[in-house]
Design a protein around this motif. Structure first.
Motif, PDB file in Angstrom:
ATOM      1  N   ASN A   1      13.394   4.230 -23.086  1.00  0.00           N
ATOM      2  CA  ASN A   1      13.807   5.638 -23.170  1.00  0.00           C
ATOM      3  C   ASN A   1      15.274   5.795 -23.567  1.00  0.00           C
ATOM      4  OD1 ASN A   1      14.648   4.561 -20.692  1.00  0.00           O
ATOM      5  ND2 ASN A   1      14.536   6.516 -19.619  1.00  0.00           N
ATOM      6  N   ALA A   2      15.894   4.719 -24.076  1.00  0.00           N
ATOM      7  CA  ALA A   2      17.324   4.749 -24.390  1.00  0.00           C
ATOM      8  C   ALA A   2      17.628   4.817 -25.882  1.00  0.00           C
ATOM      9  CB  ALA A   2      18.003   3.524 -23.792  1.00  0.00           C
ATOM     10  N   GLU A   3      16.614   5.117 -26.684  1.00  0.00           N
ATOM     11  CA  GLU A   3      16.784   5.108 -28.143  1.00  0.00           C
ATOM     12  C   GLU A   3      17.984   5.940 -28.604  1.00  0.00           C
ATOM     13  OE1 GLU A   3      16.536   4.164 -31.881  1.00  0.00           O
ATOM     14  OE2 GLU A   3      14.997   3.348 -30.541  1.00  0.00           O
ATOM     15  N   LYS A   4      18.177   7.107 -28.004  1.00  0.00           N
ATOM     16  CA  LYS A   4      19.251   7.990 -28.491  1.00  0.00           C
ATOM     17  C   LYS A   4      20.646   7.462 -28.179  1.00  0.00           C
ATOM     18  CE  LYS A   4      18.933  11.150 -24.506  1.00  0.00           C
ATOM     19  NZ  LYS A   4      18.670  12.562 -24.128  1.00  0.00           N
ATOM     20  N   TYR A   5      20.715   6.412 -27.341  1.00  0.00           N
ATOM     21  CA  TYR A   5      22.021   5.842 -27.011  1.00  0.00           C
ATOM     22  C   TYR A   5      22.307   4.550 -27.780  1.00  0.00           C
ATOM     23  CZ  TYR A   5      21.471   9.155 -23.213  1.00  0.00           C
ATOM     24  OH  TYR A   5      21.265  10.312 -22.489  1.00  0.00           O
ATOM     25  N   THR A   6      21.467   4.251 -28.764  1.00  0.00           N
ATOM     26  CA  THR A   6      21.671   3.015 -29.536  1.00  0.00           C
ATOM     27  C   THR A   6      22.691   3.189 -30.659  1.00  0.00           C
ATOM     28  OG1 THR A   6      19.792   3.516 -30.991  1.00  0.00           O
ATOM     29  CG2 THR A   6      19.340   2.169 -29.035  1.00  0.00           C
ATOM     30  N   ASP A   7      22.954   4.417 -31.064  1.00  0.00           N
ATOM     31  CA  ASP A   7      23.955   4.668 -32.103  1.00  0.00           C
ATOM     32  C   ASP A   7      25.329   4.691 -31.443  1.00  0.00           C
ATOM     33  OD1 ASP A   7      25.618   5.463 -34.123  1.00  0.00           O
ATOM     34  OD2 ASP A   7      24.460   7.244 -34.694  1.00  0.00           O
ATOM     35  N   ARG A   8      26.035   3.570 -31.526  1.00  0.00           N
ATOM     36  CA  ARG A   8      27.314   3.448 -30.836  1.00  0.00           C
ATOM     37  C   ARG A   8      28.485   4.043 -31.621  1.00  0.00           C
ATOM     38  NH1 ARG A   8      25.282   2.715 -26.016  1.00  0.00           N
ATOM     39  NH2 ARG A   8      27.229   1.825 -25.202  1.00  0.00           N
ATOM     40  N   SER A   9      28.191   4.622 -32.786  1.00  0.00           N
ATOM     41  CA  SER A   9      29.253   5.245 -33.587  1.00  0.00           C
ATOM     42  C   SER A   9      29.559   6.661 -33.112  1.00  0.00           C
ATOM     43  CB  SER A   9      28.865   5.276 -35.064  1.00  0.00           C
ATOM     44  OG  SER A   9      27.783   6.167 -35.282  1.00  0.00           O
ATOM     45  N   ILE A  10      28.667   7.208 -32.273  1.00  0.00           N
ATOM     46  CA  ILE A  10      28.893   8.568 -31.769  1.00  0.00           C
ATOM     47  C   ILE A  10      29.406   8.518 -30.326  1.00  0.00           C
ATOM     48  CG2 ILE A  10      27.167   9.591 -33.297  1.00  0.00           C
ATOM     49  CD1 ILE A  10      25.242   9.676 -30.933  1.00  0.00           C
ATOM     50  N   GLU A  11      30.080   9.582 -29.935  1.00  0.00           N
ATOM     51  CA  GLU A  11      30.625   9.652 -28.584  1.00  0.00           C
ATOM     52  C   GLU A  11      29.629  10.337 -27.642  1.00  0.00           C
ATOM     53  OE1 GLU A  11      33.379   8.274 -27.329  1.00  0.00           O
ATOM     54  OE2 GLU A  11      33.584   7.371 -29.311  1.00  0.00           O
ATOM     55  N   PHE A  12      29.473   9.780 -26.452  1.00  0.00           N
ATOM     56  CA  PHE A  12      28.670  10.414 -25.405  1.00  0.00           C
ATOM     57  C   PHE A  12      29.147   9.877 -24.062  1.00  0.00           C
ATOM     58  CE2 PHE A  12      26.295   6.867 -27.294  1.00  0.00           C
ATOM     59  CZ  PHE A  12      26.082   6.036 -26.192  1.00  0.00           C
ATOM     60  N   PRO A  13      28.904  10.596 -22.982  1.00  0.00           N
ATOM     61  CA  PRO A  13      29.369  10.155 -21.667  1.00  0.00           C
ATOM     62  C   PRO A  13      28.751   8.809 -21.271  1.00  0.00           C
ATOM     63  CG  PRO A  13      28.683  12.457 -21.598  1.00  0.00           C
ATOM     64  CD  PRO A  13      28.234  11.911 -22.928  1.00  0.00           C
ATOM     65  N   HIS A  14      29.527   8.022 -20.545  1.00  0.00           N
ATOM     66  CA  HIS A  14      29.077   6.767 -19.924  1.00  0.00           C
ATOM     67  C   HIS A  14      28.825   5.648 -20.928  1.00  0.00           C
ATOM     68  CE1 HIS A  14      28.731   9.667 -16.769  1.00  0.00           C
ATOM     69  NE2 HIS A  14      27.674  10.235 -17.319  1.00  0.00           N
ATOM     70  N   LYS A  15      29.368   5.795 -22.141  1.00  0.00           N
ATOM     71  CA  LYS A  15      29.221   4.743 -23.162  1.00  0.00           C
ATOM     72  C   LYS A  15      30.246   3.644 -22.914  1.00  0.00           C
ATOM     73  CE  LYS A  15      30.813   5.085 -27.436  1.00  0.00           C
ATOM     74  NZ  LYS A  15      30.996   5.389 -28.874  1.00  0.00           N
ATOM     75  N   ILE A  16      29.771   2.409 -22.848  1.00  0.00           N
ATOM     76  CA  ILE A  16      30.676   1.266 -22.710  1.00  0.00           C
ATOM     77  C   ILE A  16      31.026   0.749 -24.101  1.00  0.00           C
ATOM     78  CG2 ILE A  16      30.947  -1.079 -21.826  1.00  0.00           C
ATOM     79  CD1 ILE A  16      28.984  -0.334 -19.574  1.00  0.00           C
ATOM     80  N   ASP A  17      32.329   0.697 -24.382  1.00  0.00           N
ATOM     81  CA  ASP A  17      32.827   0.090 -25.618  1.00  0.00           C
ATOM     82  C   ASP A  17      34.166  -0.573 -25.284  1.00  0.00           C
ATOM     83  OD1 ASP A  17      34.683   2.179 -25.477  1.00  0.00           O
ATOM     84  OD2 ASP A  17      33.722   3.344 -27.059  1.00  0.00           O
ATOM     85  N   HIS A  18      34.880  -1.028 -26.300  1.00  0.00           N
ATOM     86  CA  HIS A  18      36.127  -1.744 -26.045  1.00  0.00           C
ATOM     87  C   HIS A  18      37.226  -0.870 -25.451  1.00  0.00           C
ATOM     88  CE1 HIS A  18      34.637  -4.877 -29.096  1.00  0.00           C
ATOM     89  NE2 HIS A  18      34.633  -5.439 -27.915  1.00  0.00           N
ATOM     90  N   ASP A  19      37.085   0.450 -25.571  1.00  0.00           N
ATOM     91  CA  ASP A  19      38.077   1.361 -25.003  1.00  0.00           C
ATOM     92  C   ASP A  19      37.734   1.790 -23.579  1.00  0.00           C
ATOM     93  OD1 ASP A  19      39.635   1.424 -27.367  1.00  0.00           O
ATOM     94  OD2 ASP A  19      38.261   2.900 -28.244  1.00  0.00           O
ATOM     95  N   ASP A  20      36.557   1.418 -23.135  1.00  0.00           N
ATOM     96  CA  ASP A  20      36.067   1.864 -21.831  1.00  0.00           C
ATOM     97  C   ASP A  20      36.689   1.028 -20.708  1.00  0.00           C
ATOM     98  OD1 ASP A  20      34.068   3.554 -20.348  1.00  0.00           O
ATOM     99  OD2 ASP A  20      33.344   1.575 -19.766  1.00  0.00           O
ATOM    100  N   LEU A  21      37.017   1.681 -19.604  1.00  0.00           N
ATOM    101  CA  LEU A  21      37.637   0.986 -18.474  1.00  0.00           C
ATOM    102  C   LEU A  21      36.747  -0.131 -17.941  1.00  0.00           C
ATOM    103  CD1 LEU A  21      39.977   0.784 -16.420  1.00  0.00           C
ATOM    104  CD2 LEU A  21      38.690   2.390 -14.983  1.00  0.00           C
ATOM    105  N   CYS A  22      35.452   0.113 -17.889  1.00  0.00           N
ATOM    106  CA  CYS A  22      34.528  -0.897 -17.374  1.00  0.00           C
ATOM    107  C   CYS A  22      34.639  -2.190 -18.180  1.00  0.00           C
ATOM    108  CB  CYS A  22      33.095  -0.357 -17.423  1.00  0.00           C
ATOM    109  SG  CYS A  22      31.886  -1.414 -16.623  1.00  0.00           S
TER     110      CYS A  22
END
Length: 206
Positions: A146-167
């Motif tokens: 059910n996570a298909e819409k979160y696979t595009d990492r080029s867009i911004e959305f809450p709780h996204k982990i990337d290199h700028d994310d504190l986590c």
């Protein structure tokens, strides 16, 4: 903030009973004494403080506790941190519910190789928003489904982990490798200790 509930202990009997046949299967190669039970505080998506539970390998217990302390003190939001045994150790069910977890004696998806989760040496964070994406026999596979819409990492959305994310930054500071940097697959929720670190730590703590 009060960080008193952050604790590490050997696996209590009642917790170990819950793990039987679930995350701790009959063929588990990691002895109970090599695992630790952690209680942590975390800020939920509701902005409130919650108590979370994790099981990790003793080799990373101090690091993981410190990571969750830093995330909590910074107000970093993690929706759920429940033992995967509450989902019958079913990784798909746990990820669909956006649960963050660690130890689960299992194999890497579509392989016969043990996952670092099987050794208690990996942690997954906000799993629904940070899915696992891999091509298998030419077909694209997304977990959870059910996570298909979160696979595009080029867009911004809450709780996204990337290199700028504190986590990402806090796990990286503690020596963890991020699955989002892998080439053969992308596991945006996943942090694990590299093999070289494990070998050195095992020798040091024997």
């Amino acid at each position: 903030m009060n960080t008193q509930p952050f604790t590490i202990s050997p696996i209590p009997d009642d917790i170990f009973a819950k793990m039987q046949g679930k995350s701790f299967k009959d063929n588990c190669t990691v002895p109970r004494e090599d695992l630790r039970y952690l209680k942590v505080l975390h800020v939920g998506f509701d902005g409130k403080t919650h108590i979370g539970e994790l099981v990790v390998n003793r080799l990373i217990a101090d690091d993981v506790l410190d990571i969750f302390k830093q995330l909590y003190e910074a107000g970093y939001e993690i929706e759920k941190i429940r033992l995967i045994d509450e989902y019958d150790a079913d990784d798909e069910k746990s990820m669909r519910d956006n649960n963050s977890s660690a130890f689960n004696f299992r194999y890497i998806s579509y392989s016969t190789k043990l996952s670092k989760h099987a050794l208690g040496l990996a942690v997954d964070i906000n799993t629904l928003y940070n899915p696992y994406v891999k091509y298998v026999d030419g077909r694209r596979n997304v977990e959870p489904a059910n996570a298909e819409k979160y696979t595009d990492r080029s867009i911004e959305f809450p709780h996204k982990i990337d290199h700028d994310d504190l986590c990402y930054k806090v796990f990286a500071e503690h020596g963890f490798e991020w699955g989002g940097d892998w080439e053969h697959a992308k596991d945006y929720q996943h942090f694990e200790m590299p093999d070289e670190w494990i070998e050195k730590s095992s020798c040091r703590k024997m």
